[in-house]
Structure formats: C-alpha cells, structure tokens
Scaffold this motif. Structure first.
Motif, PDB file in Angstrom:
ATOM      1  N   GLU A 144      -7.416   4.859   9.996  1.00  0.00           N
ATOM      2  CA  GLU A 144      -6.641   3.638   9.768  1.00  0.00           C
ATOM      3  C   GLU A 144      -6.172   3.563   8.316  1.00  0.00           C
ATOM      4  OE1 GLU A 144      -8.531   0.064  10.975  1.00  0.00           O
ATOM      5  OE2 GLU A 144      -9.087   0.825  12.957  1.00  0.00           O
ATOM      6  N   GLN A 145      -7.036   3.979   7.389  1.00  0.00           N
ATOM      7  CA  GLN A 145      -6.658   3.973   5.975  1.00  0.00           C
ATOM      8  C   GLN A 145      -5.420   4.831   5.726  1.00  0.00           C
ATOM      9  OE1 GLN A 145     -10.329   5.156   3.944  1.00  0.00           O
ATOM     10  NE2 GLN A 145     -10.390   3.167   2.939  1.00  0.00           N
ATOM     11  N   GLN A 146      -5.417   6.009   6.313  1.00  0.00           N
ATOM     12  CA  GLN A 146      -4.290   6.920   6.125  1.00  0.00           C
ATOM     13  C   GLN A 146      -2.999   6.351   6.724  1.00  0.00           C
ATOM     14  OE1 GLN A 146      -4.218   9.729   4.312  1.00  0.00           O
ATOM     15  NE2 GLN A 146      -6.352   9.225   3.748  1.00  0.00           N
ATOM     16  N   LYS A 147      -3.101   5.740   7.896  1.00  0.00           N
ATOM     17  CA  LYS A 147      -1.923   5.167   8.537  1.00  0.00           C
ATOM     18  C   LYS A 147      -1.360   4.008   7.725  1.00  0.00           C
ATOM     19  CE  LYS A 147      -3.168   6.403  13.273  1.00  0.00           C
ATOM     20  NZ  LYS A 147      -3.529   5.912  14.635  1.00  0.00           N
ATOM     21  N   LEU A 148      -2.254   3.185   7.151  1.00  0.00           N
ATOM     22  CA  LEU A 148      -1.805   2.065   6.327  1.00  0.00           C
ATOM     23  C   LEU A 148      -1.042   2.550   5.103  1.00  0.00           C
ATOM     24  CD1 LEU A 148      -4.898  -0.321   6.465  1.00  0.00           C
ATOM     25  CD2 LEU A 148      -2.581  -0.861   7.255  1.00  0.00           C
ATOM     26  N   LEU A 149      -1.563   3.592   4.473  1.00  0.00           N
ATOM     27  CA  LEU A 149      -0.889   4.146   3.302  1.00  0.00           C
ATOM     28  C   LEU A 149       0.488   4.692   3.674  1.00  0.00           C
ATOM     29  CD1 LEU A 149      -3.799   5.991   1.443  1.00  0.00           C
ATOM     30  CD2 LEU A 149      -2.504   4.002   0.626  1.00  0.00           C
ATOM     31  N   GLN A 150       0.537   5.401   4.781  1.00  0.00           N
ATOM     32  CA  GLN A 150       1.814   5.965   5.216  1.00  0.00           C
ATOM     33  C   GLN A 150       2.824   4.867   5.518  1.00  0.00           C
ATOM     34  OE1 GLN A 150       0.783   8.452   8.535  1.00  0.00           O
ATOM     35  NE2 GLN A 150      -0.299   9.970   7.251  1.00  0.00           N
ATOM     36  N   ALA A 151       2.326   3.781   6.161  1.00  0.00           N
ATOM     37  CA  ALA A 151       3.217   2.665   6.481  1.00  0.00           C
ATOM     38  C   ALA A 151       3.695   1.981   5.215  1.00  0.00           C
ATOM     39  CB  ALA A 151       2.489   1.666   7.372  1.00  0.00           C
ATOM     40  N   HIS A 152       2.846   1.865   4.243  1.00  0.00           N
ATOM     41  CA  HIS A 152       3.232   1.236   2.983  1.00  0.00           C
ATOM     42  C   HIS A 152       4.268   2.082   2.255  1.00  0.00           C
ATOM     43  CE1 HIS A 152       3.041  -0.850  -0.819  1.00  0.00           C
ATOM     44  NE2 HIS A 152       2.687   0.275  -1.435  1.00  0.00           N
ATOM     45  N   ALA A 154       6.343   3.977   3.584  1.00  0.00           N
ATOM     46  CA  ALA A 154       7.590   3.913   4.346  1.00  0.00           C
ATOM     47  C   ALA A 154       8.246   2.543   4.239  1.00  0.00           C
ATOM     48  CB  ALA A 154       7.313   4.235   5.812  1.00  0.00           C
ATOM     49  N   GLY A 155       7.612   1.611   3.521  1.00  0.00           N
ATOM     50  CA  GLY A 155       8.163   0.285   3.327  1.00  0.00           C
ATOM     51  C   GLY A 155       7.906  -0.663   4.466  1.00  0.00           C
ATOM     52  N   ALA A 156       7.019  -0.293   5.391  1.00  0.00           N
ATOM     53  CA  ALA A 156       6.767  -1.140   6.552  1.00  0.00           C
ATOM     54  C   ALA A 156       5.703  -2.188   6.283  1.00  0.00           C
ATOM     55  CB  ALA A 156       6.341  -0.269   7.743  1.00  0.00           C
ATOM     56  N   ILE A 157       4.892  -2.015   5.264  1.00  0.00           N
ATOM     57  CA  ILE A 157       3.794  -2.950   4.954  1.00  0.00           C
ATOM     58  C   ILE A 157       3.871  -3.330   3.488  1.00  0.00           C
ATOM     59  CG2 ILE A 157       1.289  -3.237   4.795  1.00  0.00           C
ATOM     60  CD1 ILE A 157       0.938  -1.409   7.122  1.00  0.00           C
ATOM     61  N   PRO A 158       3.898  -4.647   3.185  1.00  0.00           N
ATOM     62  CA  PRO A 158       3.931  -5.082   1.786  1.00  0.00           C
ATOM     63  C   PRO A 158       2.600  -4.786   1.084  1.00  0.00           C
ATOM     64  CG  PRO A 158       3.689  -6.972   3.229  1.00  0.00           C
ATOM     65  CD  PRO A 158       3.963  -5.795   4.117  1.00  0.00           C
ATOM     66  N   LEU A 159       2.634  -4.776  -0.222  1.00  0.00           N
ATOM     67  CA  LEU A 159       1.462  -4.405  -1.017  1.00  0.00           C
ATOM     68  C   LEU A 159       0.277  -5.339  -0.791  1.00  0.00           C
ATOM     69  CD1 LEU A 159       0.246  -2.547  -3.162  1.00  0.00           C
ATOM     70  CD2 LEU A 159       1.204  -4.061  -4.917  1.00  0.00           C
ATOM     71  N   ASP A 160       0.521  -6.645  -0.709  1.00  0.00           N
ATOM     72  CA  ASP A 160      -0.587  -7.574  -0.543  1.00  0.00           C
ATOM     73  C   ASP A 160      -1.316  -7.376   0.783  1.00  0.00           C
ATOM     74  OD1 ASP A 160       1.580  -8.434   0.900  1.00  0.00           O
ATOM     75  OD2 ASP A 160       1.180 -10.578   0.586  1.00  0.00           O
ATOM     76  N   LEU A 161      -0.537  -7.090   1.864  1.00  0.00           N
ATOM     77  CA  LEU A 161      -1.163  -6.826   3.155  1.00  0.00           C
ATOM     78  C   LEU A 161      -1.932  -5.507   3.114  1.00  0.00           C
ATOM     79  CD1 LEU A 161      -1.658  -7.460   6.105  1.00  0.00           C
ATOM     80  CD2 LEU A 161       0.560  -6.383   6.658  1.00  0.00           C
ATOM     81  N   LEU A 162      -1.360  -4.519   2.449  1.00  0.00           N
ATOM     82  CA  LEU A 162      -2.058  -3.236   2.319  1.00  0.00           C
ATOM     83  C   LEU A 162      -3.404  -3.419   1.627  1.00  0.00           C
ATOM     84  CD1 LEU A 162      -2.160  -0.100   2.372  1.00  0.00           C
ATOM     85  CD2 LEU A 162      -1.023  -0.154   0.143  1.00  0.00           C
ATOM     86  N   LYS A 163      -3.412  -4.227   0.560  1.00  0.00           N
ATOM     87  CA  LYS A 163      -4.647  -4.437  -0.188  1.00  0.00           C
ATOM     88  C   LYS A 163      -5.700  -5.120   0.667  1.00  0.00           C
ATOM     89  CE  LYS A 163      -6.414  -6.339  -4.519  1.00  0.00           C
ATOM     90  NZ  LYS A 163      -7.644  -6.871  -3.891  1.00  0.00           N
ATOM     91  N   ARG A 164      -5.299  -6.152   1.429  1.00  0.00           N
ATOM     92  CA  ARG A 164      -6.272  -6.854   2.271  1.00  0.00           C
ATOM     93  C   ARG A 164      -6.874  -5.930   3.326  1.00  0.00           C
ATOM     94  NH1 ARG A 164      -2.351 -11.007   2.259  1.00  0.00           N
ATOM     95  NH2 ARG A 164      -1.769 -10.484   4.417  1.00  0.00           N
ATOM     96  N   GLU A 165      -6.006  -5.148   3.947  1.00  0.00           N
ATOM     97  CA  GLU A 165      -6.478  -4.241   4.981  1.00  0.00           C
ATOM     98  C   GLU A 165      -7.377  -3.142   4.399  1.00  0.00           C
ATOM     99  OE1 GLU A 165      -6.069  -4.305   8.485  1.00  0.00           O
ATOM    100  OE2 GLU A 165      -5.708  -6.346   7.779  1.00  0.00           O
ATOM    101  N   GLN A 166      -7.012  -2.640   3.243  1.00  0.00           N
ATOM    102  CA  GLN A 166      -7.829  -1.606   2.607  1.00  0.00           C
ATOM    103  C   GLN A 166      -9.193  -2.154   2.199  1.00  0.00           C
ATOM    104  OE1 GLN A 166      -7.249   1.333   2.937  1.00  0.00           O
ATOM    105  NE2 GLN A 166      -5.421   2.164   1.945  1.00  0.00           N
ATOM    106  N   ASP A 167      -9.224  -3.394   1.716  1.00  0.00           N
ATOM    107  CA  ASP A 167     -10.506  -4.024   1.356  1.00  0.00           C
ATOM    108  C   ASP A 167     -11.396  -4.172   2.593  1.00  0.00           C
ATOM    109  OD1 ASP A 167      -9.737  -4.178  -1.262  1.00  0.00           O
ATOM    110  OD2 ASP A 167      -9.160  -6.305  -1.193  1.00  0.00           O
ATOM    111  N   ARG A 168     -10.787  -4.573   3.718  1.00  0.00           N
ATOM    112  CA  ARG A 168     -11.557  -4.734   4.959  1.00  0.00           C
ATOM    113  C   ARG A 168     -12.136  -3.403   5.415  1.00  0.00           C
ATOM    114  NH1 ARG A 168     -10.513  -3.481  10.010  1.00  0.00           N
ATOM    115  NH2 ARG A 168      -8.308  -2.971   9.543  1.00  0.00           N
TER     116      ARG A 168
END
Length: 214
Positions: A144-152, A154-168
C-alpha cells in the motif's frame, strides 16, 4: 532450599546445649535476637518442630558474642520443642554436606533441558499461524505504501492525504514488528533463563560466597 530435606539435614545438629555459648565459656541464658542478615536466614527450619530458625546472639560471661540459629517456637516459648541451639558455623557445614547429597547429575540436567526446550518448540509452533498472518499483513501494508507514493507522483493524491495515509501505515507496521519481535524475544528470554538455571544446578557444589575464606 525448602521442604523436608533441609529440616532433616539439621535434625541431628545441635550437640551444644542452649546454655553453652562457646568453648571454655561459662553457661548463660542471655539470648538476643539478631537483626543481622545471613544467607541461610529464612531457608532453614527446626528439625524437630519445623519452625524457622532465627539468627540469635549469645553472650558469654566473658563478654564474647557467639552467633547461633535458634528454633523460633522455642525462642518464643510456643509449643514443647526441645531443639537445642546450633552454632551458625555448624549449620553452614551441614548445608554444604546436604548440597553434596542432592547434587543433580549431568545426564538428568540434560534430559530436563531437552524436555523443556521441546515444549518451547511446541509453543512456538502453536503461534506460527499468528506469525504468518502478521507477516502477510506487513507485506500488504508495504505494498500500500508503494501504491500511495506512485499515486502521489502521478498527481492523483494530494500531499496532505499522502501524509495521513503514510502515518497510518507506518503505525500499523510498527505494531506488527513489535508483536513479531515480542513473540520471538519472549521464548528467547525464557530459553536463556532456563539455561542459566540449569547451570546453577551444576554449580551446586561450589562454596557459597559467604563461606569463602573459612
């Protein structure tokens, strides 16, 4: 030491009278309970009535102090115990001889070690399914971590959402690692404590530090 063996080990001791406080001394009944610590205190018992032995000092008419073990019941006037007081040095010698009689042979210790370690293996195997689930969940979270980074990227996920998901995900991974480490560490510590205890059994004939130099 505990139970009947140590009581019987002291059952034939006490050849000196409770009124005798040392070689060549005059009889005296001036017994005083001592606050001094002794490594056998609380582990030796009267061979006649089973009461604990107290550390007491007896003072001769010349003023010499002699340390004795005295039956607690007789000292307090309870019951009808007639166990005579024993010089602490005599009791120490008796305990040394007792340890020699109960020394466990190497073959028995090795058998005990093998039996308990085998049980540890069984208990670890019983937890293997849980460990497998934890490892699987860890792999899933890392994916999931790798997919989130790839989505970010690619511009599909904003930075604040990426940070929350990565923290979780990071918090979940830390919990899993802690549980896996604790599982292995628990049995590793138990095995180490077992080995240390068995080594102490093998060293049972070594003089106690309190007896060295005597």
């Amino acid at each position: 030491m505990s139970g009947r063996p140590k009581r019987s080990a002291l059952g034939s001791a006490g050849s000196r009278s409770t009124r005798e406080t040392g070689p060549g001394s005059q009889p005296t009944r001036r017994w005083r309970s001592s606050g001094r610590e002794h490594y056998l205190k609380g582990t030796v018992f009267c061979g006649q009535c089973g009461s604990r032995l107290l550390v007491c000092n007896a003072k001769s008419s010349q003023g010499t102090i002699y340390p004795y073990f005295v039956c607690a019941s007789r000292h307090a006037g309870r019951g009808d115990c007639t166990r005579q007081a024993m010089l602490i040095e005599q009791v120490e010698r008796l305990i040394e001889r007792f340890y020699a009689k109960v020394q466990i042979d190497t073959e028995t210790i090795e058998a005990i070690s093998a039996m308990i370690h085998a049980r540890f293996d069984e208990m670890m195997a019983e937890g293997a399914a849980e460990l497998a689930d934890l490892a699987s969940r860890r792999t899933q979270l890392e994916g999931e971590q790798q997919k989130l980074l790839q989505a970010h990227y690619a511009g599909a996920i904003p930075l604040d959402l990426l940070k929350r998901e990565q923290d979780r995900i990071t918090a979940s991974l830390e919990t899993i690692e802690h549980r896996i480490t604790a599982h292995h560490g628990h049995y590793a510590d138990a095995r180490a404590n077992l080995d240390d205890s068995l080594k102490l059994l093998l060293s049972g004939l070594r003089p106690h530090p309190g007896l060295r130099g005597r």
